[in-house]
Design a protein around this motif. Structure first.
Motif, PDB file in Angstrom:
ATOM      1  N   TYR B  36     -13.567   2.262   8.830  1.00  0.00           N
ATOM      2  CA  TYR B  36     -12.391   2.207   9.680  1.00  0.00           C
ATOM      3  C   TYR B  36     -11.215   2.821   8.920  1.00  0.00           C
ATOM      4  N   PHE B  88      -5.138   3.826   5.210  1.00  0.00           N
ATOM      5  CA  PHE B  88      -5.862   2.756   4.529  1.00  0.00           C
ATOM      6  C   PHE B  88      -7.264   2.738   5.098  1.00  0.00           C
ATOM      7  N   LEU B  90     -11.032   1.256   5.346  1.00  0.00           N
ATOM      8  CA  LEU B  90     -11.744  -0.006   5.177  1.00  0.00           C
ATOM      9  C   LEU B  90     -13.217   0.181   5.489  1.00  0.00           C
ATOM     10  N   PHE B 104     -15.237  -7.314   5.723  1.00  0.00           N
ATOM     11  CA  PHE B 104     -14.531  -6.128   5.272  1.00  0.00           C
ATOM     12  C   PHE B 104     -14.407  -6.065   3.751  1.00  0.00           C
ATOM     13  N   GLY B 105     -14.373  -4.839   3.267  1.00  0.00           N
ATOM     14  CA  GLY B 105     -14.045  -4.604   1.877  1.00  0.00           C
ATOM     15  C   GLY B 105     -12.538  -4.676   1.683  1.00  0.00           C
ATOM     16  N   SER B 106     -12.116  -4.475   0.468  1.00  0.00           N
ATOM     17  CA  SER B 106     -10.697  -4.632   0.131  1.00  0.00           C
ATOM     18  C   SER B 106      -9.869  -3.396   0.447  1.00  0.00           C
TER      19      SER B 106
END
Lengths: 114, 113
Positions: B36, B88, B90, B104-106
Motif C-alpha cells: 500500500y 509512505f 506499507l 502491517f509492517g512499520s
C-alpha cells in the motif's frame, strides 16, 4: 465499485471528551466486512475491529464502541473519555467478495489535547 | 508468532534512480501479501497484492512493479523514480480470504527529490 468515505479530515478534542469518527461505505456486494485501523505516529497500522455485513449489533470494547447501520451504510467509531494516547489517524476499510484487498478511506486524524 | 519486517524505514532518492523495498513475513505460510502507499494527508492506496509466489496483481498502473520470489518475501521496485512516487509505503499480510484482517509492517517513508 467500492468506496469508503471518511468526511472528517481532522478532529481535535480535549482529553476526556467523547468523539465519534464517521465512516460511510459503498458496495454492491451483500457479503462484506468492515474494519477500523489505528495508525499512531509510529506509522504502523493496528487492527481494531472487523464486522461482517450480517451482524448489525453494536460492539463495545473498553472505551471504544462501533455503530454499524446498514440502512445508512455507516460504520461509526466512538471513543469515550478520550485520552492523549488515542491521538492517531484512524482508517475505516471495506472488504467484499469481489476484491482481494481492503479498500480504505482517507483517514481521520484525531488529536486529543491534554 | 507472526512478524513482518519492512525495510528501510526511510529512504531519500533522486528522481530517476531505482528503488527496491523489501518485506518479509515470519511465522506463517502462504500469506497474502500487499503493498500500500499512503500519500501525505491521504488514505491508503493498494498498489499490489499477491496470493502466491510469482502471482502478482497490480491495482494501479504506474512505474512501480512488485515481485514475490519466495513465499514470504515481497519486493517493491522501480527502474526510475518520479517525484510523485514519494510517500509512505506499507507492506501487509493476511491469511485466508479477503475478509481477514491485515497485519502491517512499520512502513518506509520514501522521499524522491
Amino acid at each position: 465499485a467500492q468506496k469508503v468515505t471518511q468526511a472528517q479530515t481532522e478532529i481535535s478534542v480535549v482529553e476526556k471528551e467523547d468523539v465519534t469518527l464517521d465512516c460511510v461505505y459503498e458496495t454492491r456486494d451483500t457479503t462484506y466486512y468492515l474494519f477500523w485501523y489505528k495508525q499512531p505516529p509510529s506509522g504502523e497500522l493496528v487492527f481494531l475491529i472487523r464486522r461482517n455485513s450480517f451482524d448489525e449489533q453494536n460492539e463495545i470494547s473498553g472505551r471504544y464502541s462501533w455503530n454499524f447501520q446498514k440502512s445508512t451504510s455507516s460504520f461509526n467509531f466512538t471513543i469515550t473519555a478520550s485520552q492523549v494516547v488515542d491521538s492517531a489517524v484512524y482508517f475505516c476499510a471495506l472488504s467484499s467478495t469481489g476484491r482481494r484487498a481492503l479498500t480504505f478511506g482517507s483517514g481521520t486524524r484525531l488529536q486529543v489535547q491534554p | 508468532s507472526q512478524t513482518i519486517h519492512q525495510w528501510p524505514a526511510t529512504l531519500v532518492q533522486p528522481v530517476g534512480s531505482p528503488l527496491s523495498l523489501e518485506c518479509t513475513v515470519e511465522g506463517t505460510s502462504n500469506p497474502n501479501l500487499y503493498w500500500y502507499r499512503q500519500a501525505a494527508g491521504r488514505g491508503l492506496q493498494l498498489l499490489f497484492y499477491s496470493i502466491g509466489i510469482d502471482q502478482i496483481s497490480s491495482e494501479v498502473p504506474q512505474n512501480l512493479s512488485a515481485s514475490r520470489p519466495q513465499d514470504r518475501q515481497f519486493i517493491l521496485s522501480s527502474k526510475k523514480l518520479l517525484l510523485s512516487d514519494s510517500g509512505f509505503y506499507l507492506c501487509a499480510w493476511s491469511v485466508g480470504s479477503s475478509f481477514e484482517k491485515l497485519f502491517f509492517g512499520s512502513g518506509t517513508q520514501l522521499s524522491v527529490l
